[in-house]
Write a protein that holds these residues in place. Structure first.
Motif, PDB file in Angstrom:
ATOM      1  N   PRO A 124       0.815  -1.227   0.000  1.00 26.29           N
ATOM      2  CA  PRO A 124       0.000   0.000   0.000  1.00 26.29           C
ATOM      3  C   PRO A 124       0.849   1.279   0.000  1.00 26.29           C
ATOM      4  O   PRO A 124       0.509   2.256  -0.671  1.00 26.29           O
ATOM      5  CB  PRO A 124      -0.823  -0.120   1.285  1.00 26.29           C
ATOM      6  CG  PRO A 124      -0.896  -1.587   1.559  1.00 26.29           C
ATOM      7  CD  PRO A 124       0.436  -2.126   1.095  1.00 26.29           C
ATOM      8  N   VAL A 125       1.950   1.266   0.717  1.00 28.26           N
ATOM      9  CA  VAL A 125       2.851   2.420   0.724  1.00 28.26           C
ATOM     10  C   VAL A 125       3.457   2.611  -0.660  1.00 28.26           C
ATOM     11  O   VAL A 125       3.510   3.732  -1.185  1.00 28.26           O
ATOM     12  CB  VAL A 125       3.967   2.246   1.782  1.00 28.26           C
ATOM     13  CG1 VAL A 125       5.005   3.358   1.677  1.00 28.26           C
ATOM     14  CG2 VAL A 125       3.381   2.187   3.179  1.00 28.26           C
ATOM     15  N   LEU A 126       3.895   1.526  -1.280  1.00 30.80           N
ATOM     16  CA  LEU A 126       4.506   1.612  -2.606  1.00 30.80           C
ATOM     17  C   LEU A 126       3.498   2.064  -3.652  1.00 30.80           C
ATOM     18  O   LEU A 126       3.842   2.822  -4.568  1.00 30.80           O
ATOM     19  CB  LEU A 126       5.119   0.266  -2.978  1.00 30.80           C
ATOM     20  CG  LEU A 126       6.223  -0.201  -2.020  1.00 30.80           C
ATOM     21  CD1 LEU A 126       6.630  -1.621  -2.327  1.00 30.80           C
ATOM     22  CD2 LEU A 126       7.410   0.740  -2.068  1.00 30.80           C
ATOM     23  N   ASN A 127       2.257   1.640  -3.510  1.00 29.97           N
ATOM     24  CA  ASN A 127       1.216   2.080  -4.440  1.00 29.97           C
ATOM     25  C   ASN A 127       0.966   3.580  -4.300  1.00 29.97           C
ATOM     26  O   ASN A 127       0.647   4.247  -5.286  1.00 29.97           O
ATOM     27  CB  ASN A 127      -0.064   1.278  -4.228  1.00 29.97           C
ATOM     28  CG  ASN A 127       0.114  -0.173  -4.644  1.00 29.97           C
ATOM     29  OD1 ASN A 127       0.995  -0.509  -5.432  1.00 29.97           O
ATOM     30  ND2 ASN A 127      -0.709  -1.042  -4.107  1.00 29.97           N
ATOM     31  N   ARG A 128       1.135   4.118  -3.086  1.00 30.85           N
ATOM     32  CA  ARG A 128       1.033   5.570  -2.893  1.00 30.85           C
ATOM     33  C   ARG A 128       2.152   6.307  -3.621  1.00 30.85           C
ATOM     34  O   ARG A 128       1.961   7.410  -4.125  1.00 30.85           O
ATOM     35  CB  ARG A 128       1.062   5.932  -1.411  1.00 30.85           C
ATOM     36  CG  ARG A 128      -0.307   5.903  -0.785  1.00 30.85           C
ATOM     37  CD  ARG A 128      -0.267   6.472   0.598  1.00 30.85           C
ATOM     38  NE  ARG A 128       0.093   5.363   1.483  1.00 30.85           N
ATOM     39  CZ  ARG A 128       0.582   5.482   2.684  1.00 30.85           C
ATOM     40  NH1 ARG A 128       0.804   6.657   3.202  1.00 30.85           N
ATOM     41  NH2 ARG A 128       0.867   4.429   3.412  1.00 30.85           N
ATOM     42  N   PHE A 129       3.357   5.697  -3.654  1.00 31.05           N
ATOM     43  CA  PHE A 129       4.451   6.298  -4.416  1.00 31.05           C
ATOM     44  C   PHE A 129       4.014   6.517  -5.856  1.00 31.05           C
ATOM     45  O   PHE A 129       4.305   7.553  -6.452  1.00 31.05           O
ATOM     46  CB  PHE A 129       5.689   5.381  -4.415  1.00 31.05           C
ATOM     47  CG  PHE A 129       6.662   5.655  -3.318  1.00 31.05           C
ATOM     48  CD1 PHE A 129       7.755   6.473  -3.518  1.00 31.05           C
ATOM     49  CD2 PHE A 129       6.505   5.068  -2.071  1.00 31.05           C
ATOM     50  CE1 PHE A 129       8.676   6.711  -2.514  1.00 31.05           C
ATOM     51  CE2 PHE A 129       7.412   5.292  -1.052  1.00 31.05           C
ATOM     52  CZ  PHE A 129       8.501   6.124  -1.273  1.00 31.05           C
ATOM     53  N   ILE A 130       3.330   5.526  -6.414  1.00 28.10           N
ATOM     54  CA  ILE A 130       2.902   5.605  -7.811  1.00 28.10           C
ATOM     55  C   ILE A 130       1.757   6.602  -7.967  1.00 28.10           C
ATOM     56  O   ILE A 130       1.822   7.504  -8.801  1.00 28.10           O
ATOM     57  CB  ILE A 130       2.501   4.215  -8.333  1.00 28.10           C
ATOM     58  CG1 ILE A 130       3.723   3.289  -8.335  1.00 28.10           C
ATOM     59  CG2 ILE A 130       1.891   4.314  -9.733  1.00 28.10           C
ATOM     60  CD1 ILE A 130       3.417   1.826  -8.586  1.00 28.10           C
ATOM     61  N   SER A 131       0.705   6.458  -7.168  1.00 35.29           N
ATOM     62  CA  SER A 131      -0.489   7.287  -7.353  1.00 35.29           C
ATOM     63  C   SER A 131      -0.247   8.754  -7.006  1.00 35.29           C
ATOM     64  O   SER A 131      -0.815   9.645  -7.640  1.00 35.29           O
ATOM     65  CB  SER A 131      -1.658   6.739  -6.529  1.00 35.29           C
ATOM     66  OG  SER A 131      -1.400   6.826  -5.150  1.00 35.29           O
ATOM     67  N   GLN A 132       0.593   9.026  -6.005  1.00 35.15           N
ATOM     68  CA  GLN A 132       0.839  10.407  -5.583  1.00 35.15           C
ATOM     69  C   GLN A 132       2.133  10.978  -6.157  1.00 35.15           C
ATOM     70  O   GLN A 132       2.508  12.100  -5.827  1.00 35.15           O
ATOM     71  CB  GLN A 132       0.869  10.484  -4.063  1.00 35.15           C
ATOM     72  CG  GLN A 132      -0.449  10.123  -3.426  1.00 35.15           C
ATOM     73  CD  GLN A 132      -0.389  10.148  -1.898  1.00 35.15           C
ATOM     74  OE1 GLN A 132       0.605  10.545  -1.297  1.00 35.15           O
ATOM     75  NE2 GLN A 132      -1.458   9.698  -1.275  1.00 35.15           N
ATOM     76  N   LYS A 133       2.795  10.194  -6.999  1.00 35.33           N
ATOM     77  CA  LYS A 133       4.052  10.616  -7.635  1.00 35.33           C
ATOM     78  C   LYS A 133       5.069  11.136  -6.618  1.00 35.33           C
ATOM     79  O   LYS A 133       5.688  12.182  -6.796  1.00 35.33           O
ATOM     80  CB  LYS A 133       3.788  11.642  -8.727  1.00 35.33           C
ATOM     81  CG  LYS A 133       2.902  11.113  -9.845  1.00 35.33           C
ATOM     82  CD  LYS A 133       2.849  12.043 -11.005  1.00 35.33           C
ATOM     83  CE  LYS A 133       1.912  11.614 -12.087  1.00 35.33           C
ATOM     84  NZ  LYS A 133       1.930  10.277 -12.538  1.00 35.33           N
ATOM     85  N   ILE A 134       5.238  10.364  -5.533  1.00 37.32           N
ATOM     86  CA  ILE A 134       6.226  10.695  -4.503  1.00 37.32           C
ATOM     87  C   ILE A 134       7.617  10.436  -5.073  1.00 37.32           C
ATOM     88  O   ILE A 134       7.843   9.449  -5.773  1.00 37.32           O
ATOM     89  CB  ILE A 134       5.987   9.850  -3.235  1.00 37.32           C
ATOM     90  CG1 ILE A 134       4.608  10.178  -2.650  1.00 37.32           C
ATOM     91  CG2 ILE A 134       7.079  10.070  -2.200  1.00 37.32           C
ATOM     92  CD1 ILE A 134       4.170   9.248  -1.535  1.00 37.32           C
ATOM     93  N   ASP A 135       8.551  11.311  -4.772  1.00 37.43           N
ATOM     94  CA  ASP A 135       9.921  11.189  -5.264  1.00 37.43           C
ATOM     95  C   ASP A 135      10.479   9.808  -4.909  1.00 37.43           C
ATOM     96  O   ASP A 135      10.500   9.410  -3.740  1.00 37.43           O
ATOM     97  CB  ASP A 135      10.775  12.286  -4.639  1.00 37.43           C
ATOM     98  CG  ASP A 135      12.174  12.372  -5.215  1.00 37.43           C
ATOM     99  OD1 ASP A 135      12.636  11.419  -5.863  1.00 37.43           O
ATOM    100  OD2 ASP A 135      12.815  13.410  -5.000  1.00 37.43           O
ATOM    101  N   ALA A 136      10.946   9.088  -5.908  1.00 37.98           N
ATOM    102  CA  ALA A 136      11.456   7.729  -5.716  1.00 37.98           C
ATOM    103  C   ALA A 136      12.712   7.691  -4.851  1.00 37.98           C
ATOM    104  O   ALA A 136      13.090   6.619  -4.366  1.00 37.98           O
ATOM    105  CB  ALA A 136      11.727   7.075  -7.068  1.00 37.98           C
ATOM    106  N   ALA A 137      13.351   8.824  -4.628  1.00 34.39           N
ATOM    107  CA  ALA A 137      14.522   8.858  -3.752  1.00 34.39           C
ATOM    108  C   ALA A 137      14.161   8.401  -2.345  1.00 34.39           C
ATOM    109  O   ALA A 137      15.017   7.925  -1.602  1.00 34.39           O
ATOM    110  CB  ALA A 137      15.115  10.262  -3.720  1.00 34.39           C
ATOM    111  N   TYR A 138      12.890   8.525  -1.958  1.00 33.94           N
ATOM    112  CA  TYR A 138      12.447   8.112  -0.630  1.00 33.94           C
ATOM    113  C   TYR A 138      12.261   6.595  -0.509  1.00 33.94           C
ATOM    114  O   TYR A 138      12.034   6.101   0.591  1.00 33.94           O
ATOM    115  CB  TYR A 138      11.138   8.814  -0.252  1.00 33.94           C
ATOM    116  CG  TYR A 138      11.316  10.294  -0.034  1.00 33.94           C
ATOM    117  CD1 TYR A 138      12.012  10.779   1.073  1.00 33.94           C
ATOM    118  CD2 TYR A 138      10.806  11.206  -0.939  1.00 33.94           C
ATOM    119  CE1 TYR A 138      12.181  12.137   1.269  1.00 33.94           C
ATOM    120  CE2 TYR A 138      10.975  12.568  -0.744  1.00 33.94           C
ATOM    121  CZ  TYR A 138      11.661  13.031   0.352  1.00 33.94           C
ATOM    122  OH  TYR A 138      11.836  14.370   0.543  1.00 33.94           O
TER     123      TYR A 138
END
Length: 98
Positions: free
Chosen positions: A31-45
């Motif tokens: 679920p956290v990783l899916n938020r990276f995709i949906s919210q376009k969180i910087d992949a550096a995190y």
């Protein structure tokens, strides 16, 4: 990133289990990783959540982060595709023989 205490605990458990079998711990982080995709969180995190990848490859503007989910590099792993600094997808590869 807005991680809950459960997300943080799951992240810590995953990082502690790396080097052995940690597929179940990884699935708790999806679920956290899916938020990276949906919210376009910087992949550096990603490294904050998953730890340092076992391997990074790059071709033009696309990076791939490889994490081993078992003690062997030819076992179960997950590959993350990062383009222009954003995680766009990930997939689990299970090369283990039954």
């Amino acid at each position: 990133m807005g991680l809950s205490s459960d997300d943080i605990n799951n992240s810590i458990n995953f990082q502690l289990q790396r080097g052995s079998t940690c597929l179940s711990e990884f699935k708790k982080l999806q679920p956290v990783l899916n938020r990276f995709i949906s919210q376009k969180i910087d992949a550096a995190y990603l490294s904050n959540v998953l730890g340092k990848p076992n391997n990074i490859t790059q071709q033009k503007s696309v990076k791939q982060y490889h994490y081993y989910l078992t003690e062997k590099s030819d076992g179960c792993s997950v590959n993350f595709i990062v383009q222009n600094g954003s995680l766009i997808s990930y997939n689990i590869e299970n090369n283990q023989q039954p």
